[in-house]
Design a protein around this motif. Structure first.
Motif, PDB file in Angstrom:
ATOM      1  N   ALA A 275     -28.878 -52.983   1.587  1.00 37.87           N
ATOM      2  CA  ALA A 275     -29.908 -54.171   1.337  1.00 37.87           C
ATOM      3  C   ALA A 275     -31.691 -53.764   0.861  1.00 37.87           C
ATOM      4  CB  ALA A 275     -30.084 -54.824   2.114  1.00 37.87           C
ATOM      5  N   ARG A 276     -31.639 -52.790   2.361  1.00 33.87           N
ATOM      6  CA  ARG A 276     -33.318 -52.103   2.112  1.00 33.87           C
ATOM      7  C   ARG A 276     -33.161 -50.422   0.310  1.00 33.87           C
ATOM      8  NH1 ARG A 276     -33.795 -52.376   7.760  1.00 33.87           N
ATOM      9  NH2 ARG A 276     -32.377 -50.182   7.586  1.00 33.87           N
ATOM     10  N   LYS A 281     -34.317 -50.052  -4.751  1.00 32.18           N
ATOM     11  CA  LYS A 281     -34.088 -49.339  -6.484  1.00 32.18           C
ATOM     12  C   LYS A 281     -34.689 -50.340  -6.531  1.00 32.18           C
ATOM     13  CE  LYS A 281     -29.539 -47.348  -7.009  1.00 32.18           C
ATOM     14  NZ  LYS A 281     -29.045 -47.930  -7.177  1.00 32.18           N
ATOM     15  N   LEU A 282     -34.772 -52.097  -6.830  1.00 33.88           N
ATOM     16  CA  LEU A 282     -35.330 -52.930  -7.612  1.00 33.88           C
ATOM     17  C   LEU A 282     -36.776 -52.325  -7.494  1.00 33.88           C
ATOM     18  CD1 LEU A 282     -33.464 -56.184  -6.010  1.00 33.88           C
ATOM     19  CD2 LEU A 282     -32.793 -54.592  -8.223  1.00 33.88           C
ATOM     20  N   ILE A 283     -37.267 -52.572  -7.086  1.00 36.36           N
ATOM     21  CA  ILE A 283     -38.831 -51.878  -6.369  1.00 36.36           C
ATOM     22  C   ILE A 283     -38.811 -50.826  -7.439  1.00 36.36           C
ATOM     23  CG2 ILE A 283     -41.023 -51.548  -5.689  1.00 36.36           C
ATOM     24  CD1 ILE A 283     -39.453 -53.593  -2.900  1.00 36.36           C
ATOM     25  N   HIS A 284     -38.238 -49.530  -6.814  1.00 41.60           N
ATOM     26  CA  HIS A 284     -37.983 -48.456  -8.623  1.00 41.60           C
ATOM     27  C   HIS A 284     -38.028 -48.481  -9.171  1.00 41.60           C
ATOM     28  CE1 HIS A 284     -38.378 -44.050  -9.021  1.00 41.60           C
ATOM     29  NE2 HIS A 284     -37.214 -44.304  -9.750  1.00 41.60           N
ATOM     30  N   PRO A 486     -32.407 -44.833   4.219  1.00 36.71           N
ATOM     31  CA  PRO A 486     -32.723 -44.628   3.647  1.00 36.71           C
ATOM     32  C   PRO A 486     -33.855 -44.721   4.871  1.00 36.71           C
ATOM     33  CG  PRO A 486     -31.020 -46.381   3.335  1.00 36.71           C
ATOM     34  CD  PRO A 486     -30.774 -44.904   4.259  1.00 36.71           C
ATOM     35  N   PHE A 487     -35.865 -44.227   4.713  1.00 39.42           N
ATOM     36  CA  PHE A 487     -36.977 -45.108   4.799  1.00 39.42           C
ATOM     37  C   PHE A 487     -36.745 -44.072   5.877  1.00 39.42           C
ATOM     38  CE2 PHE A 487     -35.406 -48.906   3.481  1.00 39.42           C
ATOM     39  CZ  PHE A 487     -36.735 -49.055   2.566  1.00 39.42           C
ATOM     40  N   LEU A 501     -34.028 -39.127  -1.034  1.00 43.07           N
ATOM     41  CA  LEU A 501     -33.207 -38.373  -0.783  1.00 43.07           C
ATOM     42  C   LEU A 501     -31.819 -39.921  -0.866  1.00 43.07           C
ATOM     43  CD1 LEU A 501     -33.819 -35.484   1.812  1.00 43.07           C
ATOM     44  CD2 LEU A 501     -33.039 -35.814  -0.940  1.00 43.07           C
ATOM     45  N   ALA A 502     -32.439 -40.716  -0.267  1.00 43.34           N
ATOM     46  CA  ALA A 502     -31.849 -41.958  -0.403  1.00 43.34           C
ATOM     47  C   ALA A 502     -31.167 -42.683  -1.494  1.00 43.34           C
ATOM     48  CB  ALA A 502     -31.794 -42.553   1.049  1.00 43.34           C
TER      49      ALA A 502
END
Length: 535
Positions: A275-276, A281-284, A486-487, A501-502
């Motif tokens: 989800a994060r 990805k949505l933010i990106h 992620p993160f 990388l994620a």
């Protein structure tokens, strides 16, 4: 003095012994007399003796008086016998028997009194025994009810213990020794109950986590709670899972135990990470959309003056070609002269190079702007078009030209001659290559270390391969398994977000490919992207 003292002591001992001996003889005589009084033989002996004495006296009297009539003889005999026997009977039979009868009566009275007291005691004791028996019966009934309630409570506890969704492990307070586990714990960790008893909790986690857990268990007291939101546990086959732990001190049958529940949250953690990642990805994507608008605007503003430069540079090139014969003729007739402070003899060879530099720079500006527009352009479908991998790598390298020159003097592109196309998104694959190259550049300790980007076709697996190899510091073994999470970043202080990388891994996976890496600490890292080829 000593002799007189010893003589006095000896005398006292002799007198005391003599007194004790006299008292003993008197007591023995009294006992013999008592036995004689109470014996039937005594009566026979006394009667026989009295009759013998009386008859002997009568015979002596009548021998001295011959010719006495027989009835007088009989009367005298009877009278003398009666007179002699009466006091004897009184003294030796009546009085002892009377005393014996009085003793018996007194004894019977004492016996009756004792019997009455005994009966009273027996009745009192019987009443107490009955009361105690009734109390025992009540206690027994209460104990049976308590045991039944306890048994039902234990059955309910065992039912909850076995049917709960969480793994439950009971520990001995102050230690990590396992007392009991439920079936859920057996299924979760893959160990049987006996294996957990013998191996202990150390088989469920790493050594550092086990030491911390034992410290927590050792400090828990009544009223305290254990709360571990996330800890890595190890199943029997070596598979790692993420678990949350809750616990407290409880008393079961007056025995203190540490009650711990373990919940497998691996799937939840994975979903949260996905989800994060989706949110990132949505933010990106939103940033890329904004970047696309910005790039289109900038490209328009840059392309207009750049077009002027390109057009004027072509015009200047024609002017230079046309004016060169005139300037050469003037040079031949009047000698050397300056153009812009540079002698014509030098300028005539430099001027075409200057003009070509202007034209080449303008064309490079145009190519960079076009690449930025392609990179920022939103595509209709992420995996619907054929993509030339070599072109993707070339564009990514051109976009990063400034960063490449900043970080290394040895950057190499080794592109396979004619690799097959892959099905996917040019923009997203460019993003993957850009991220991998940037990571490699940032890992370099100095400009003398190199980065190489290569492509090839693996015919045996029908895959197109992209490799990015650097001579950086490598990836430490203890974080290698987390590098794609992620993160997760080792450059947080320098602005790293841990998403590069994620996102690359997610994009490659969406293209039905794989992203892997090999790293040797201190020597460098190679990231490999494998994508299915399209023929």
């Amino acid at each position: 003095m000593a002799r007189s003292g010893l003589r006095a002591v000896a005398q006292e001992v002799w007198v005391s012994g003599a007194d004790q001996a006299g008292n003993g003889r008197a007591q023995r005589r009294e006992k013999r007399r008592q036995r004689l009084y109470e014996s039937p033989v005594r009566v026979v002996v006394v009667l026989a003796s009295a009759i013998f004495v009386a008859e002997a006296l009568v015979m002596l009297v009548f021998r001295s008086m011959p010719g006495v009539p027989w009835f007088i003889d009989l009367l005298a005999d009877s009278s003398i016998l009666l007179l002699l026997l009466t006091p004897i009977f009184r003294i030796y039979i009546y009085k002892p028997m009377k005393a014996q009868i009085e003793k018996r009566k007194a004894a019977e009275a004492c016996l009756k009194e004792y019997q009455a007291g005994l009966e009273s005691i027996i009745e009192d004791r019987t009443a107490k025994l009955v009361e105690a028996l009734q109390g025992l019966e009540r206690e027994n009934a209460e104990r049976m009810l308590t045991e039944e309630a306890l048994q039902r409570s234990e059955e309910r506890f065992r039912l909850l213990f076995e049917q709960t969704e969480d793994a439950i492990i009971l520990f001995k307070p102050g230690t990590c020794r396992i007392i009991d586990v439920n079936s859920v714990a057996e299924r979760l960790y893959g160990y049987s109950k006996q294996e957990l008893f013998s191996l202990g909790a150390g088989c469920l986690m790493g050594s550092e986590d086990y030491a911390k857990f034992c410290e927590i268990i050792g400090q828990v007291r009544h009223g305290d709670t254990i709360r571990i939101d996330s800890v890595t546990h190890i199943r029997k086959g070596g598979e790692e899972i993420v678990a949350s732990v809750r616990g407290k001190m409880v008393s079961i049958q007056n025995v203190d135990l540490v009650y711990c529940t373990m919940r497998n949250i691996t799937q939840r953690i994975r979903l949260e990470e996905e989800a994060r990642l989706i949110q990132a990805k949505l933010i990106h994507t939103n940033k890329m959309t904004s970047l696309g608008v910005l790039v289109a605007s900038i490209a328009h503003e840059i392309n207009n003056p750049n077009n002027y430069i390109m057009t004027n540079s072509e015009l200047l090139a024609k002017v230079c070609r046309d004016i060169h014969p005139i300037l050469q003729e003037y040079y031949d007739e009047y000698g050397d002269f300056n153009l812009g402070g540079i002698p014509f003899s030098e300028m005539k060879s430099v001027l075409p190079e200057l003009n070509n530099g202007i034209s080449d720079g303008a064309r490079r500006i145009r190519d960079i702007i076009n690449n930025l527009k392609d990179f920022a352009r939103e595509e209709a479908s992420c995996v619907s078009t054929k993509v030339d991998v070599n072109r993707v790598v070339s564009i990514a390298a051109s976009l990063l030209n400034h960063q490449i020159k900043k970080h290394t003097k040895h950057f190499r592109l080794n592109l396979w001659g004619a690799v097959p196309a892959v099905l996917g998104s040019t923009q997203q694959l460019e993003q993957v290559v850009i991220n991998l190259i940037m990571n490699s550049l940032q890992a370099l300790p100095g400009e003398e270390c190199s980065v190489e980007v290569s492509t090839l076709f693996a015919a045996d697996k029908d895959e197109v391969v992209i490799r990015v190899t650097d001579e950086g510091g490598g990836i430490p073994a203890d974080i290698a398994n987390r590098i794609l999470e992620p993160f997760f970043t080792t450059r947080l202080d320098s602005g790293g977000s841990g998403l590069g990388l994620a996102i690359c891994h997610s994009i490659v996976r969406e293209h039905r490919g794989t992203l892997g890496f090999e790293s040797v600490p201190g020597r460098g890292t190679t990231f490999t992207v494998r994508l299915p080829a399209v023929h």
